[in-house]
Design a protein around this motif. Structure first.
Motif, mmCIF file in Angstrom:
data_model
loop_
_atom_site.group_PDB
_atom_site.id
_atom_site.type_symbol
_atom_site.label_atom_id
_atom_site.label_comp_id
_atom_site.label_asym_id
_atom_site.label_seq_id
_atom_site.Cartn_x
_atom_site.Cartn_y
_atom_site.Cartn_z
ATOM 1 N N LEU A 31 0.828 -1.206 0.000
ATOM 2 C CA LEU A 31 0.000 0.000 0.000
ATOM 3 C C LEU A 31 0.863 1.257 0.000
ATOM 4 N N LYS A 32 1.922 1.201 0.754
ATOM 5 C CA LYS A 32 2.833 2.361 0.838
ATOM 6 C C LYS A 32 3.460 2.645 -0.517
ATOM 7 N N LYS A 33 3.889 1.554 -1.205
ATOM 8 C CA LYS A 33 4.523 1.721 -2.513
ATOM 9 C C LYS A 33 3.524 2.256 -3.548
ATOM 10 N N TYR A 34 2.300 1.744 -3.488
ATOM 11 C CA TYR A 34 1.263 2.244 -4.404
ATOM 12 C C TYR A 34 1.026 3.730 -4.185
ATOM 13 N N LYS A 35 0.897 4.120 -2.905
ATOM 14 C CA LYS A 35 0.641 5.516 -2.568
ATOM 15 C C LYS A 35 1.791 6.403 -3.050
ATOM 16 N N GLN A 36 3.028 5.906 -2.826
ATOM 17 C CA GLN A 36 4.203 6.687 -3.235
ATOM 18 C C GLN A 36 4.249 6.838 -4.757
ATOM 19 N N ALA A 37 3.954 5.739 -5.483
ATOM 20 C CA ALA A 37 3.976 5.779 -6.953
ATOM 21 C C ALA A 37 2.930 6.749 -7.493
ATOM 22 N N ILE A 38 1.739 6.724 -6.894
ATOM 23 C CA ILE A 38 0.665 7.623 -7.331
ATOM 24 C C ILE A 38 1.039 9.073 -7.081
ATOM 25 N N ASP A 39 1.590 9.360 -5.899
ATOM 26 C CA ASP A 39 1.987 10.729 -5.578
ATOM 27 C C ASP A 39 3.075 11.230 -6.516
ATOM 28 N N GLU A 40 4.084 10.375 -6.763
ATOM 29 C CA GLU A 40 5.189 10.789 -7.630
ATOM 30 C C GLU A 40 4.733 10.995 -9.070
ATOM 31 N N ALA A 41 3.759 10.229 -9.502
ATOM 32 C CA ALA A 41 3.261 10.371 -10.871
ATOM 33 C C ALA A 41 2.266 11.514 -11.003
ATOM 34 N N ASN A 42 2.002 12.202 -9.919
ATOM 35 C CA ASN A 42 1.060 13.322 -9.933
ATOM 36 C C ASN A 42 -0.324 12.863 -10.410
ATOM 37 N N ILE A 43 -0.728 11.731 -9.854
ATOM 38 C CA ILE A 43 -2.038 11.166 -10.172
ATOM 39 C C ILE A 43 -2.928 11.306 -8.945
ATOM 40 N N ALA A 44 -4.098 11.851 -9.146
ATOM 41 C CA ALA A 44 -5.044 12.014 -8.040
ATOM 42 C C ALA A 44 -6.009 10.841 -8.000
ATOM 43 N N VAL A 45 -6.315 10.441 -6.784
ATOM 44 C CA VAL A 45 -7.288 9.378 -6.553
ATOM 45 C C VAL A 45 -8.611 10.025 -6.156
ATOM 46 N N TRP A 46 -9.706 9.498 -6.698
ATOM 47 C CA TRP A 46 -11.002 10.080 -6.371
ATOM 48 C C TRP A 46 -12.051 8.996 -6.162
ATOM 49 N N GLU A 47 -13.086 9.378 -5.417
ATOM 50 C CA GLU A 47 -14.208 8.469 -5.215
ATOM 51 C C GLU A 47 -15.470 9.309 -5.029
ATOM 52 N N TRP A 48 -16.499 8.911 -5.737
ATOM 53 C CA TRP A 48 -17.788 9.607 -5.640
ATOM 54 C C TRP A 48 -18.843 8.588 -5.213
ATOM 55 N N ASN A 49 -19.346 8.801 -3.992
ATOM 56 C CA ASN A 49 -20.408 7.951 -3.485
ATOM 57 C C ASN A 49 -21.736 8.611 -3.837
ATOM 58 N N ILE A 50 -22.336 8.118 -4.888
ATOM 59 C CA ILE A 50 -23.569 8.728 -5.395
ATOM 60 C C ILE A 50 -24.702 8.548 -4.394
ATOM 61 N N LYS A 51 -24.754 7.374 -3.786
ATOM 62 C CA LYS A 51 -25.844 7.055 -2.875
ATOM 63 C C LYS A 51 -25.806 7.934 -1.628
ATOM 64 N N GLU A 52 -24.599 8.160 -1.101
ATOM 65 C CA GLU A 52 -24.468 8.938 0.130
ATOM 66 C C GLU A 52 -24.133 10.399 -0.139
ATOM 67 N N ASP A 53 -24.021 10.760 -1.430
ATOM 68 C CA ASP A 53 -23.779 12.142 -1.824
ATOM 69 C C ASP A 53 -22.486 12.704 -1.206
ATOM 70 N N SER A 54 -21.398 11.934 -1.367
ATOM 71 C CA SER A 54 -20.095 12.389 -0.865
ATOM 72 C C SER A 54 -19.051 12.241 -1.962
ATOM 73 N N PHE A 55 -18.038 13.071 -1.880
ATOM 74 C CA PHE A 55 -17.000 13.075 -2.937
ATOM 75 C C PHE A 55 -15.636 13.280 -2.285
ATOM 76 N N PHE A 56 -14.691 12.456 -2.687
ATOM 77 C CA PHE A 56 -13.314 12.568 -2.204
ATOM 78 C C PHE A 56 -12.363 12.615 -3.396
ATOM 79 N N ILE A 57 -11.360 13.484 -3.304
ATOM 80 C CA ILE A 57 -10.284 13.511 -4.289
ATOM 81 C C ILE A 57 -8.994 13.845 -3.570
ATOM 82 N N SER A 58 -7.917 13.156 -3.880
ATOM 83 C CA SER A 58 -6.680 13.262 -3.110
ATOM 84 C C SER A 58 -5.949 14.573 -3.368
ATOM 85 N N ASP A 59 -4.898 14.802 -2.555
ATOM 86 C CA ASP A 59 -4.169 16.075 -2.602
ATOM 87 C C ASP A 59 -3.501 16.341 -3.937
ATOM 88 N N ALA A 60 -3.214 15.292 -4.699
ATOM 89 C CA ALA A 60 -2.554 15.506 -6.001
ATOM 90 C C ALA A 60 -3.422 16.356 -6.931
#
Length: 584
Positions: A31-60
């Motif tokens: 998990l740590k390596k995945y997180k590091q690779a995503i951060d270094e590649a300047n890739i943002a992670v996001w999740e949209w919970n349509i049912k609960e009406d919530s949205f998350f997007i990472s710091d990238a």
């Protein structure tokens, strides 16, 4: 950052690529390596919970756009706030298609405006979780900055997909764009249009002023078109003097007409090219998609067919495709296919129209005229099939067949001791431009053992003007060997008398349009001028299309005594031709 949401996403991502329980690596380390690779590649992670009406997007995401993740309440809100206006609708459509389960994966790339007002490209990719009877309730994925990749692609595309003269998108780009637009319009049930635009008589600019002027004209015209269509659609140069406009979405036919009328209006003013003022017009053809067809090739053909209808209607206008043109197009395709087999099927024949010396009422020559009685179509007019034969290239084979048959007939007639000057054979500009045209004529005459003076080649005035120096030299050589060359329909083309002093000509044929109106003082004056000039240049003159005695009398009074037309005879078959010669 909400570490629990990031870890949740990484767990889902990990499960999609490998089985964790089989891995020898430490789970948290993965998990740590995945997180590091995503951060270094300047890739943002996001999740949209349509049912609960919530949205998350990472710091990238903030690194890419400058916006904080808290600025958005949903993925729709995110797209609406950052996508540029031109791309926003497409981006939302991509998302809606995924949520509506029309596509299996969510993929969307579009342009955004960052918080510091920079233009960037981003790529969203994701998958979703479905719940029974509720459809997609949660979507998660990645988003990354693809601006550099797009700029590299643009640099390559500018070379591969843009016209070097006008810098407009070229035919290859058009074909890619129209396919995507057509697919989209079919899905959204909306209409668009293809407008095929062709400059009228553009070739005359190249011929009279040179190709540099022609290129300059195309540049200026493309700039004019760009101004006229900028609020409507996208412009392409697809070849020569041909342009295409795609209007992706039309709300009414009136808007399309408005654009076409704007183009025609601008063309009323002269184009200033290096101190020359040139007037030029344009013909346009329009097909509406998917109403006229949902097939890209059909739409192009329909727009092209409508454009040629505009030219046939006098040019400087536009025509919308309609089913009557479709039937015409279908017939043209059938003609094309049947022409290819017409010689083998023995469907062609030749009729001969006599040319009469009206002073002594004697047949002096004949014009060989091609006829086609198709087993599938019945009788097809030469005015209909010859332009098609020229366009598809089969006119050369047909022309060779006519020449061979006419030479054979001349030999037969001479062997039977019939007296006449020559037989006139129409020659297409496509034939003349063949490399072996001159040699083929000489060889055919020699094989049939007839003198070249028994042949008259009939060429249109415009064809002669378009010939290069080598072909003009070939015609001069044919004249030296005894062949006669006549200009058909004289006075209806360029009509520059200076050409008569330099072109290889023996005979002028006065066009029927002048004969029809010979009672008009101006028409009679033109005929007088042609006859006077021909006498000085020692040219023979033939009056075509003489149908009534009054026309004959006028021509005789003006000194023109070689007559061709229905007043004396319609074109006749070979048997009738021999009867005429027997009676002379």
């Amino acid at each position: 950052m909400k570490d629990n949401q990031m870890n949740l996403f990484l767990r889902r991502a990990k499960k999609s690529v490998m089985e964790i329980e089989k891995s020898d690596l430490d789970y948290e380390e993965i998990l740590k390596k995945y997180k590091q690779a995503i951060d270094e590649a300047n890739i943002a992670v996001w999740e949209w919970n349509i049912k609960e009406d919530s949205f998350f997007i990472s710091d990238a995401w903030e690194e890419i756009t400058g916006y904080n993740s808290k600025d958005f309440s949903s993925l729709i809100d995110c797209i609406e706030k950052v996508a540029i206006s031109k791309d926003r609708e497409d981006a939302l459509t991509d998302l809606n298609f995924f949520v509506a389960d029309k596509v299996t994966l969510y993929v969307s790339e579009f342009r955004i405006i960052t918080k510091d007002n920079k233009l960037k490209w981003v790529l969203f990719k994701g998958n979703g979780i479905k719940e029974k009877d509720e459809g997609v309730t949660r979507i998660f994925g990645l988003v990354n900055d693809i601006t550099e990749e797009k700029e590299r692609e643009k640099g390559i595309a500018d070379n591969l997909y843009h016209d070097s003269l006008t810098n407009l998108p070229n035919r290859d780009m058009f074909l890619m764009d129209i396919k995507n637009i057509l697919d989209k319009n079919i899905q959204l049930n909306q209409e668009g249009a293809i407008i095929f635009i062709d400059l009228d008589n553009f070739k005359s600019i190249n011929d009279t002023l040179g190709h540099d002027y022609g290129d300059l004209m195309l540049k200026v015209f493309s700039q004019l078109l760009h101004v006229c269509i900028k609020d409507y659609g996208k412009l392409y140069r697809v070849g020569g003097d041909e342009f295409i406009v795609i209007i992706e979405r039309i709300n009414s036919i009136e808007k399309v007409k408005e654009m076409c009328n704007t183009i025609l209006k601008y063309c009323k003013n002269p184009f200033e090219l290096n101190e020359n003022h040139l007037y030029i017009t344009t013909s346009m053809g329009i097909s509406i998609f998917p109403r006229d067809s949902n097939n890209m090739n059909d739409l192009l053909k329909f727009a092209d067919l409508a454009m040629y209808k505009s030219k046939a209607d006098g040019k400087n206008t536009y025509t919308f495709f309609e089913q009557a043109l479709s039937r015409l197009y279908t017939r043209r395709i059938i003609i094309e296919n049947e022409l290819k087999e017409a010689i083998k099927k023995n469907e062609f024949s030749i009729v001969y129209q006599p040319q009469i010396d009206a002073l002594n009422n004697k047949v002096v020559a004949f014009e060989a005229l091609l006829r086609w009685n198709s087993k599938k179509l019945g009788f097809v007019s030469p005015a209909e099939f010859i332009p098609i034969a020229e366009r598809i290239g089969i006119i050369v084979d047909i022309g060779d067949w006519v020449f061979e048959k006419a030479c054979r007939k001349i030999r037969e007639l001479k062997e039977r001791k019939y007296e006449f000057n020559n037989i006139c054979i129409n020659v297409s500009p496509v034939q003349i431009k063949e490399r072996d045209f001159k040699d083929k004529i000489i060889r055919t005459c020699e094989e049939n053992k007839i003198h070249l003076s028994l042949i008259e080649i009939e060429i249109t005035e415009s064809t002669l003007i378009e010939l290069d120096d080598e072909k003009i030299a070939d015609l001069h050589e044919l004249i030296k060997k005894g062949i006669n060359i006549s200009i058909d329909d004289f006075g209806t083309g360029y009509s520059s008398l200076s050409y008569l002093t330099i072109l290889p000509i023996n005979t002028l044929k006065i066009d029927k349009s002048f004969i029809d109106n010979i009672g008009n003082d101006k028409n009679r004056a033109v005929i007088e001028c042609i006859l006077s000039l021909s006498k000085s240049l020692k040219y023979k003159v033939i009056a075509e299309g003489v149908e009534v005695k009054e026309q004959l009398n006028e021509l005789m009074n003006l000194g023109c005594n070689i007559i061709q037309g229905y007043y004396f005879s319609k074109p006749v078959c070979e048997e009738e031709l021999e009867k005429m010669l027997k009676n002379d």
